[in-house]
Design a protein around this motif. Structure first.
Motif, PDB file in Angstrom:
ATOM      1  N   THR A 126       0.856  -1.176   0.000  1.00 38.60           N
ATOM      2  CA  THR A 126       0.000   0.000   0.000  1.00 38.60           C
ATOM      3  C   THR A 126       0.895   1.229   0.000  1.00 38.60           C
ATOM      4  N   TYR A 127       0.684   2.118  -0.939  1.00 36.50           N
ATOM      5  CA  TYR A 127       1.458   3.349  -1.024  1.00 36.50           C
ATOM      6  C   TYR A 127       0.730   4.454  -0.277  1.00 36.50           C
ATOM      7  N   ILE A 128       1.429   5.093   0.644  1.00 35.48           N
ATOM      8  CA  ILE A 128       0.860   6.223   1.370  1.00 35.48           C
ATOM      9  C   ILE A 128       1.663   7.457   1.001  1.00 35.48           C
ATOM     10  N   GLU A 129       0.967   8.390   0.383  1.00 33.60           N
ATOM     11  CA  GLU A 129       1.589   9.603  -0.135  1.00 33.60           C
ATOM     12  C   GLU A 129       1.418  10.755   0.847  1.00 33.60           C
ATOM     13  N   TYR A 130       2.447  11.537   1.009  1.00 30.76           N
ATOM     14  CA  TYR A 130       2.455  12.659   1.951  1.00 30.76           C
ATOM     15  C   TYR A 130       1.814  13.885   1.310  1.00 30.76           C
ATOM     16  N   GLU A 131       0.543  13.781   0.994  1.00 28.88           N
ATOM     17  CA  GLU A 131      -0.199  14.878   0.376  1.00 28.88           C
ATOM     18  C   GLU A 131      -1.624  14.840   0.901  1.00 28.88           C
ATOM     19  N   THR A 132      -2.386  15.873   0.622  1.00 31.90           N
ATOM     20  CA  THR A 132      -3.812  15.848   0.944  1.00 31.90           C
ATOM     21  C   THR A 132      -4.551  15.211  -0.222  1.00 31.90           C
ATOM     22  N   SER A 133      -5.802  14.865  -0.005  1.00 35.68           N
ATOM     23  CA  SER A 133      -6.572  14.223  -1.071  1.00 35.68           C
ATOM     24  C   SER A 133      -6.716  15.149  -2.272  1.00 35.68           C
ATOM     25  N   ASN A 141      -2.922   7.616  -7.639  1.00 34.84           N
ATOM     26  CA  ASN A 141      -4.168   7.219  -8.296  1.00 34.84           C
ATOM     27  C   ASN A 141      -3.987   5.971  -9.162  1.00 34.84           C
ATOM     28  N   VAL A 142      -2.805   5.746  -9.717  1.00 26.66           N
ATOM     29  CA  VAL A 142      -2.583   4.558 -10.535  1.00 26.66           C
ATOM     30  C   VAL A 142      -2.216   3.347  -9.703  1.00 26.66           C
ATOM     31  N   CYS A 143      -1.726   3.553  -8.500  1.00 32.07           N
ATOM     32  CA  CYS A 143      -1.479   2.426  -7.616  1.00 32.07           C
ATOM     33  C   CYS A 143      -2.822   1.863  -7.205  1.00 32.07           C
ATOM     34  N   ARG A 144      -2.964   0.593  -7.373  1.00 37.06           N
ATOM     35  CA  ARG A 144      -4.230  -0.028  -6.972  1.00 37.06           C
ATOM     36  C   ARG A 144      -4.466   0.140  -5.475  1.00 37.06           C
ATOM     37  N   ARG A 145      -3.408   0.318  -4.732  1.00 37.59           N
ATOM     38  CA  ARG A 145      -3.511   0.393  -3.282  1.00 37.59           C
ATOM     39  C   ARG A 145      -2.831   1.673  -2.798  1.00 37.59           C
ATOM     40  N   GLY A 146      -3.264   2.815  -3.308  1.00 36.19           N
ATOM     41  CA  GLY A 146      -2.645   4.078  -2.937  1.00 36.19           C
ATOM     42  C   GLY A 146      -3.556   4.950  -2.093  1.00 36.19           C
ATOM     43  N   TYR A 147      -2.969   5.633  -1.117  1.00 34.42           N
ATOM     44  CA  TYR A 147      -3.693   6.531  -0.229  1.00 34.42           C
ATOM     45  C   TYR A 147      -2.884   7.802  -0.040  1.00 34.42           C
ATOM     46  N   CYS A 148      -3.566   8.880   0.263  1.00 33.58           N
ATOM     47  CA  CYS A 148      -2.869  10.048   0.774  1.00 33.58           C
ATOM     48  C   CYS A 148      -2.916   9.942   2.299  1.00 33.58           C
ATOM     49  N   GLY A 154      -5.575   6.276  10.945  1.00 27.86           N
ATOM     50  CA  GLY A 154      -6.351   5.352  11.751  1.00 27.86           C
ATOM     51  C   GLY A 154      -6.466   3.955  11.178  1.00 27.86           C
ATOM     52  N   GLN A 155      -5.954   3.734   9.984  1.00 26.54           N
ATOM     53  CA  GLN A 155      -6.004   2.408   9.380  1.00 26.54           C
ATOM     54  C   GLN A 155      -4.694   1.681   9.635  1.00 26.54           C
ATOM     55  N   GLU A 156      -4.757   0.385   9.554  1.00 23.48           N
ATOM     56  CA  GLU A 156      -3.553  -0.431   9.681  1.00 23.48           C
ATOM     57  C   GLU A 156      -3.377  -1.205   8.393  1.00 23.48           C
ATOM     58  N   PHE A 157      -2.143  -1.308   7.944  1.00 24.43           N
ATOM     59  CA  PHE A 157      -1.828  -1.983   6.693  1.00 24.43           C
ATOM     60  C   PHE A 157      -0.733  -3.009   6.940  1.00 24.43           C
ATOM     61  N   GLU A 158      -0.760  -4.073   6.181  1.00 19.72           N
ATOM     62  CA  GLU A 158       0.250  -5.128   6.320  1.00 19.72           C
ATOM     63  C   GLU A 158       1.588  -4.723   5.714  1.00 19.72           C
ATOM     64  N   GLN A 159       1.569  -4.217   4.489  1.00 23.17           N
ATOM     65  CA  GLN A 159       2.800  -3.867   3.780  1.00 23.17           C
ATOM     66  C   GLN A 159       2.636  -2.461   3.216  1.00 23.17           C
ATOM     67  N   VAL A 160       3.550  -1.581   3.577  1.00 21.62           N
ATOM     68  CA  VAL A 160       3.436  -0.173   3.206  1.00 21.62           C
ATOM     69  C   VAL A 160       4.703   0.285   2.515  1.00 21.62           C
ATOM     70  N   ILE A 161       4.523   1.129   1.499  1.00 23.39           N
ATOM     71  CA  ILE A 161       5.660   1.819   0.882  1.00 23.39           C
ATOM     72  C   ILE A 161       5.400   3.317   1.006  1.00 23.39           C
ATOM     73  N   ILE A 162       6.416   4.027   1.437  1.00 18.63           N
ATOM     74  CA  ILE A 162       6.354   5.486   1.536  1.00 18.63           C
ATOM     75  C   ILE A 162       7.596   6.052   0.871  1.00 18.63           C
ATOM     76  N   THR A 163       7.547   7.325   0.570  1.00 18.71           N
ATOM     77  CA  THR A 163       8.725   7.988   0.033  1.00 18.71           C
ATOM     78  C   THR A 163       9.227   9.004   1.049  1.00 18.71           C
ATOM     79  N   LEU A 164      10.503   9.026   1.226  1.00 23.59           N
ATOM     80  CA  LEU A 164      11.148  10.068   2.020  1.00 23.59           C
ATOM     81  C   LEU A 164      11.912  10.934   1.027  1.00 23.59           C
TER      82      LEU A 164
END
Length: 185
Positions: A126-133, A141-148, A154-164
């Motif tokens: 799951t990709y979590i992006e450091y931006e607002t919606s 948006n192209v990642c099937r499992r992407g979030y801002c 408040g959610q928990e994810f098994e596998q996460v990718i973030i960018t620093l």
């Protein structure tokens, strides 16, 4: 409500004052003990801090606070990695091999996008992006499992990718800092 013997509320620091009032009313009217778990230091917005639900709980006459020691839901190896990531001078605790962590460097934005897409689409991270919606990039948006960040709260994810990226830096003391988030709250 009369069929319930207990009421458990997790992440209580995130509730609104109105919900707290409703819960207190129900528990008093039906004589149901309530257990609230919270961590004041895990507030995710200035609004949550101002609301101060833990402080409001402590003002209740029937309130008793008990503190848990240590982490009860965290993977010990992951906790160690995160502590060191946040503070390069952290030498406490056991060291691990960190087999569950990949640290990947990208030379430029295009390479970073390809890495993120690979982890999202091929390895089901799951990709979590450091931006607002409102400011989400095409990438999340192209990642099937992407979030801002604001949608992942408040959610928990098994596998996460973030960018620093350039939004993050280490201060003089070796502590990871972030530039102000686009959402002022």
């Amino acid at each position: 409500w009369s069929t319930y013997r207990f009421l458990f509320v997790d992440e209580a620091q995130r509730m609104t004052t109105e919900i707290l009032k409703e819960i207190v009313e129900v528990t008093q009217n039906y004589d149901i003990p309530a257990v609230f778990s919270y961590d004041y230091f895990q507030t995710l917005s200035k609004t949550e801090q101002r609301r101060n639900i833990p402080g409001k709980l402590k003002e209740l006459n029937c309130f008793q606070e008990r503190k848990l020691s240590g982490r009860i839901r965290s993977n010990e190896e992951m906790s160690s990695f995160i502590r060191i990531l946040l503070d390069l001078n952290d030498v406490s605790g056991k060291r691990y091999r960190y087999d569950a962590v990949d640290v990947v460097f990208a030379a430029d934005r295009k390479e970073a996008e390809n890495i993120i897409l690979y982890y999202c689409n091929e390895k089901e991270y799951t990709y979590i992006e450091y931006e607002t919606s409102k400011e989400r990039t095409l990438l999340s948006n192209v990642c099937r499992r992407g979030y801002c960040t604001e949608n992942a709260i408040g959610q928990e994810f098994e596998q996460v990718i973030i960018t620093l990226d350039d939004k993050f830096y280490y201060n003089e003391e070796g502590r990871l800092q972030g530039k102000n988030h686009p959402n002022p709250d």
